[in-house]
Every structure is written in C-alpha cells, then in structure tokens.
Design an enzyme around this catalytic site. Structure first.
Site, mmCIF file in Angstrom:
data_model
loop_
_atom_site.group_PDB
_atom_site.id
_atom_site.type_symbol
_atom_site.label_atom_id
_atom_site.label_comp_id
_atom_site.label_asym_id
_atom_site.label_seq_id
_atom_site.Cartn_x
_atom_site.Cartn_y
_atom_site.Cartn_z
ATOM 1 N N HIS A 1 0.825 -1.210 0.000
ATOM 2 C CA HIS A 1 0.000 0.000 0.000
ATOM 3 C C HIS A 1 0.856 1.256 0.000
ATOM 4 C CE1 HIS A 1 -2.886 -3.037 1.032
ATOM 5 N NE2 HIS A 1 -3.853 -2.185 0.770
ATOM 6 N N PRO A 2 0.537 2.207 -0.887
ATOM 7 C CA PRO A 2 1.280 3.469 -0.903
ATOM 8 C C PRO A 2 0.883 4.317 0.305
ATOM 9 C CG PRO A 2 -0.635 3.654 -2.311
ATOM 10 C CD PRO A 2 -0.615 2.225 -1.818
ATOM 11 N N SER B 1 -6.710 3.173 -5.652
ATOM 12 C CA SER B 1 -6.175 3.974 -4.548
ATOM 13 C C SER B 1 -6.396 5.467 -4.800
ATOM 14 C CB SER B 1 -4.687 3.670 -4.331
ATOM 15 O OG SER B 1 -4.209 4.356 -3.199
ATOM 16 N N GLU C 1 -9.998 6.274 -4.069
ATOM 17 C CA GLU C 1 -10.292 6.224 -2.644
ATOM 18 C C GLU C 1 -9.717 7.449 -1.926
ATOM 19 O OE1 GLU C 1 -10.282 1.380 -2.859
ATOM 20 O OE2 GLU C 1 -8.626 2.381 -1.845
ATOM 21 N N GLN C 2 -8.460 7.779 -2.236
ATOM 22 C CA GLN C 2 -7.837 8.912 -1.556
ATOM 23 C C GLN C 2 -8.579 10.222 -1.885
ATOM 24 O OE1 GLN C 2 -3.694 9.010 -0.800
ATOM 25 N NE2 GLN C 2 -3.319 6.970 -1.659
ATOM 26 N N VAL D 1 -2.307 2.151 6.903
ATOM 27 C CA VAL D 1 -3.393 1.759 6.005
ATOM 28 C C VAL D 1 -4.721 1.864 6.744
ATOM 29 C CG1 VAL D 1 -4.372 -0.078 4.575
ATOM 30 C CG2 VAL D 1 -1.883 0.139 4.776
HETATM 31 N N1 GUN Z 1 -6.575 2.941 2.252
HETATM 32 C C1 GUN Z 1 -7.265 2.803 1.116
HETATM 33 N N2 GUN Z 1 -6.455 2.774 0.086
HETATM 34 C C2 GUN Z 1 -5.216 2.925 0.592
HETATM 35 C C3 GUN Z 1 -3.959 2.999 -0.011
HETATM 36 O O1 GUN Z 1 -3.809 2.880 -1.227
HETATM 37 N N3 GUN Z 1 -2.903 3.190 0.823
HETATM 38 C C4 GUN Z 1 -3.040 3.284 2.154
HETATM 39 N N4 GUN Z 1 -1.950 3.495 2.896
HETATM 40 N N5 GUN Z 1 -4.209 3.200 2.757
HETATM 41 C C5 GUN Z 1 -5.269 3.026 1.952
#
Ligand code: GUN
Length: 172
Positions: free
Chosen positions: A67-68, A84, A87-88, A120
């Site tokens: 996970h980044p 991601s 979501e962010q 995460v």
């Molecule tokens: N929560 C949802 N997506 C991610 C993600 O890509 N990285 C992290 N660190 N938390 C997340």
C-alpha cells in the site's frame, strides 16, 4: 458482472477481473477463485479475507507494504493504482492544505518509524478528520495490534472494491 457470471468465469478470467481488489497483490484473486461458487457478494469479499488470513505472516506484511502512503510521494507523482487514487480523492486526501499535508507527512513518518509499515485505513469508510485521528490513535498500538488493525482495514478496502465489481453489490 453478476454473481452468476463471476461463478462461471475461468480461473484466469476471475483472477484478471479481481486482480485489483488487494493492492498490487493479484495472487489473492487466484486463491479466492478456488473458493467458488459464491452465494452472495459478501461471500466473495470473505474469500479475499480468508485467503489473506491463510497466508504466511511474511506475505501478510508484504501485502500491507504494497500500500502506498496516503497523500504520499506516489500520490503526488500520479503513480497510484486507479483504485487507490479514487479512494484517496473520496476523502479529500488529494486536496489537503499545506498545513494538513505537512501534518500528514509527519504522521506517516512517525508511523513508518515505529512499525516499518505504511499507515493503512479504509479511506472510504472514513473522512479526513477520522483518518488523521486514526493515525494518531494507532501510533499507540503495539506492532502485533497494528498488524491486525492493518489487515482488518485491508479486508474492508477489499470488500468495497468487490462490491464495485459485482452487480448487486452496490445498487447496480
Ligand atoms: N486505504 C485505502 N487505500 C489505501 C492505499 O492505497 N494506501 C493506504 N496506505 N491506505 C489506503
């Protein structure tokens, strides 16, 4: 796809279709494929959770590390997976003020320093405030607690990604 169609896919097609459910970790889609037939969308999500649960501790750590950082370098460089990035953005992590960005950078760094892992959290079940608050609160955890918390959050992230991919999962 409908649940019926998901149950009828070849293993390869299933693995390709669900490859993005767990970040950079398509191998779990292959493990989930073997648990068919599914009777509900929640069953599909459970199969991903079970596949991770059954894996070794070192593989679980690898999954967490796939996970980044939230609002991190990869995000700034536009190098996130589509899932991601979406979501962010849903929690406004792509639009932090300079002060918020600096504060989040400090929290991410403290978290990496203590746990040697990225922080995460299931962003879509949170908002900016609870994501910041969670980082501060979880910094008090033990490494064992924090591995469990991260895997729990990852199963929540995976569940929402599965709901997006199966018709009837969320209003389709
Ligand atoms: N929560 C949802 N997506 C991610 C993600 O890509 N990285 C992290 N660190 N938390 C997340």
């Amino acid at each position: 796809l409908s649940l019926e169609e998901v149950n009828a896919l070849s293993t390869d097609a299933f693995t390709r279709y669900f490859a993005g459910v767990l970040e950079h970790s398509p191998q779990y889609a292959q493990a989930a494929a073997a648990q068919r037939p599914f009777r509900s969308v929640e069953d599909v999500a459970d199969a991903f959770r079970a596949a991770v649960q059954a894996d070794t501790e070192s593989a679980q750590l690898g999954l967490i590390r796939a996970h980044p950082d939230l609002a991190g370098k990869a995000a700034l460089a536009g190098e996130l997976t589509a899932e991601s990035a979406h979501e962010q953005a849903s929690a406004g992590l792509d639009r932090l003020s300079p002060e918020e960005f600096a504060e989040f950078g400090r929290l991410n760094a403290a978290y990496h320093e203590k746990f040697d892992l990225p922080y995460v959290v299931c962003v879509r079940e949170n908002d900016k405030g609870s994501i910041f608050e969670g980082a501060r609160r979880r910094l008090a955890n033990t490494p064992e607690q924090e591995r469990a918390a991260a895997l729990h959050e990852i199963s929540r992230i995976a569940r929402l990604r599965v709901l997006d991919l199966v018709a009837g999962g969320d209003g389709t």
